[in-house]
Design an enzyme around this catalytic site. Structure first.
Site, PDB file in Angstrom:
ATOM      1  CG  LEU A 145      -7.864 -14.839  -1.573  1.00 35.78           C
ATOM      2  CD1 LEU A 145      -7.727 -16.355  -1.467  1.00 35.78           C
ATOM      3  CD2 LEU A 145      -9.324 -14.402  -1.428  1.00 35.78           C
ATOM      4  CB  SER A 173      -6.874  -3.071  10.015  1.00 35.29           C
ATOM      5  OG  SER A 173      -7.496  -4.286   9.692  1.00 35.29           O
ATOM      6  CE1 TYR A 178      -2.240  -5.702  10.754  1.00 34.92           C
ATOM      7  CE2 TYR A 178      -4.457  -6.596  10.537  1.00 34.92           C
ATOM      8  CZ  TYR A 178      -3.505  -5.669  10.186  1.00 34.92           C
ATOM      9  OH  TYR A 178      -3.797  -4.694   9.265  1.00 34.92           O
ATOM     10  CB  ILE A 210      -0.955   0.001   1.211  1.00 29.98           C
ATOM     11  CG1 ILE A 210      -1.762  -1.288   1.263  1.00 29.98           C
ATOM     12  CG2 ILE A 210      -1.902   1.201   1.145  1.00 29.98           C
ATOM     13  CD1 ILE A 210      -2.563  -1.469   2.537  1.00 29.98           C
ATOM     14  CG  ASP A 264      13.613  -2.340  12.339  1.00 26.57           C
ATOM     15  OD1 ASP A 264      12.564  -1.926  12.876  1.00 26.57           O
ATOM     16  OD2 ASP A 264      13.871  -3.546  12.170  1.00 26.57           O
ATOM     17  CE1 TYR A 324      -5.598   2.392   4.928  1.00 24.27           C
ATOM     18  CE2 TYR A 324      -4.032   0.589   5.082  1.00 24.27           C
ATOM     19  CZ  TYR A 324      -4.295   1.940   5.033  1.00 24.27           C
ATOM     20  OH  TYR A 324      -3.256   2.820   5.077  1.00 24.27           O
ATOM     21  CG  PHE A 325     -13.276  -2.925   4.910  1.00 25.60           C
ATOM     22  CD1 PHE A 325     -14.173  -3.829   5.438  1.00 25.60           C
ATOM     23  CD2 PHE A 325     -13.237  -1.637   5.455  1.00 25.60           C
ATOM     24  CE1 PHE A 325     -15.029  -3.468   6.477  1.00 25.60           C
ATOM     25  CE2 PHE A 325     -14.082  -1.263   6.494  1.00 25.60           C
ATOM     26  CZ  PHE A 325     -14.979  -2.183   6.998  1.00 25.60           C
ATOM     27  CE  LYS A 348      -2.402  -2.053  11.357  1.00 31.37           C
ATOM     28  NZ  LYS A 348      -1.398  -1.029  10.952  1.00 31.37           N
TER      29      LYS A 348
END
Length: 338
Positions: free
Chosen positions: A201, A125, A150, A12, A58, A178-179, A154
């Site tokens: 996916l 997210s 995760y 992204i 980092d 975001y989706f 968020k």
């Protein structure tokens, strides 16, 4: 104006850098290359004709951020993508996710609140909603206990930013929830390129079609959905990238209604895993090998966005379809393998 994009060589992030440069922003990229490649810089440059400034850093290490911000005190805004992002991996390695996603955010905010311009966009997210009570999901939906480490990072990230905004009146932030981002730039110069086995996916689909993976595992075929597979809101990454530019301009123009604003970014339409596979087969002409396997820990049944707030307040909505996204992802996969 100079904009810092952390994780700017990621999926992204790189697409957002392209859209920022198209609008004339000077972009400074920070990335640790853990799940990205320096070659993405060349792709960005070929698309825009401008090579952004890049630091391999980092953000888990506080000193690195201190040095960076000291060298660039004139930042107009920051878009923070840098984070580990795989639901399944986070379940297996939770401490990795807390160390990276939380520490880097805290260290970055500590330095940014010292700077004059305090415009911050957080890559959040839809996982913050967990298994939502109602669909489509609005920004007012309850933030439920996270289904994965995760997702929890968020949630915690948004809470940290909210607390910072509460005590710093001149610190302004937007959290973009975001989706499911998919696809690639239409030029096929940049796209999603996970290192190792894909956790998402669509790259697993395209790698399977290219013969890199024997078959795709569809996690769960017995969910309470029309075809038994999970439903998500798949948004083209180019549409998503453009939303970041719109959100940044909202901050820079002091158009906010509050110090912290939250927006869902999705299409408003849910698609099942099998529907995504059907779309890929339709646009590619390829027949995909897949099998239904056991459910995966941390997955919710269905999640898709209510997008009217983004449309009415930000003036943003998606333009590209699921087929557009799958076609661009396949074009990208073919280019990088040939």
């Amino acid at each position: 104006m100079k904009v810092l994009v952390t994780g700017g060589l990621g999926f992204i992030g790189s697409h957002t850098v392209v859209e920022l440069q198209k609008e004339g922003y000077e972009v400074l990229i920070v990335d640790n290359l853990e799940n990205s490649s320096r070659d993405v810089l060349d792709g960005i440059t070929r698309i825009t004709g401008v090579k952004p400034e890049f630091y391999e850093l980092d953000l888990k290490y506080k000193t690195a951020i201190e040095v960076l911000c000291a060298e660039h005190p004139d930042l107009a805004g920051v878009i923070h993508f840098a984070a580990n992002k795989a639901v399944g991996e986070s379940v297996q390695h939770p401490l990795k996710y807390y160390k990276n996603n939380i520490n880097s955010l805290v260290y970055l905010l500590e330095e940014l609140i010292k700077l004059k311009n305090k415009n911050f966009i957080f890559s959040s997210s839809c996982t913050v909603y967990g298994e939502a009570d109602e669909l489509p999901i609005t920004e007012n939906a309850a933030v439920k206990p996270a289904e994965s480490p995760y997702g929890n990072t968020k949630q915690i990230g948004e809470e940290i930013i909210s607390d910072v905004c509460n005590i710093n009146n001149d610190f302004k932030a937007v959290a973009l929830r975001y989706f499911n981002p998919i696809g690639a730039h239409p030029s096929a110069e940049i796209g999603e390129l996970p290192l190792g086995v894909p956790q998402n996916l669509v790259p697993f689909i395209t790698q399977t079609a290219m013969g890199l993976r024997e078959k795709l595992s569809v996690f769960g075929g017995d969910y309470p959905t029309p075809d038994g597979t999970c439903i998500r809101d798949y948004i083209h990454v180019v549409d998503l990238a453009k939303a970041h530019v719109v959100a940044l301009e909202r901050l820079l123009n002091n158009q906010q209604e509050s110090n912290l604003e939250v927006f869902n970014l999705g299409t408003g339409k849910g698609s099942s895993v099998l529907e995504v596979i059907d779309s890929f087969e339709r646009v590619s002409g390829e027949k995909l090998r897949y099998e239904i396997t056991d459910r995966r820990t941390g997955d919710v049944v269905s999640a898709y966005a209510e997008t009217s707030r983004a449309k009415n307040v930000l003036g943003w909505e998606t333009q590209l379809s699921l087929d557009d996204a799958m076609a661009s992802a396949w074009k990208w996969e073919q280019k990088i393998r040939n």
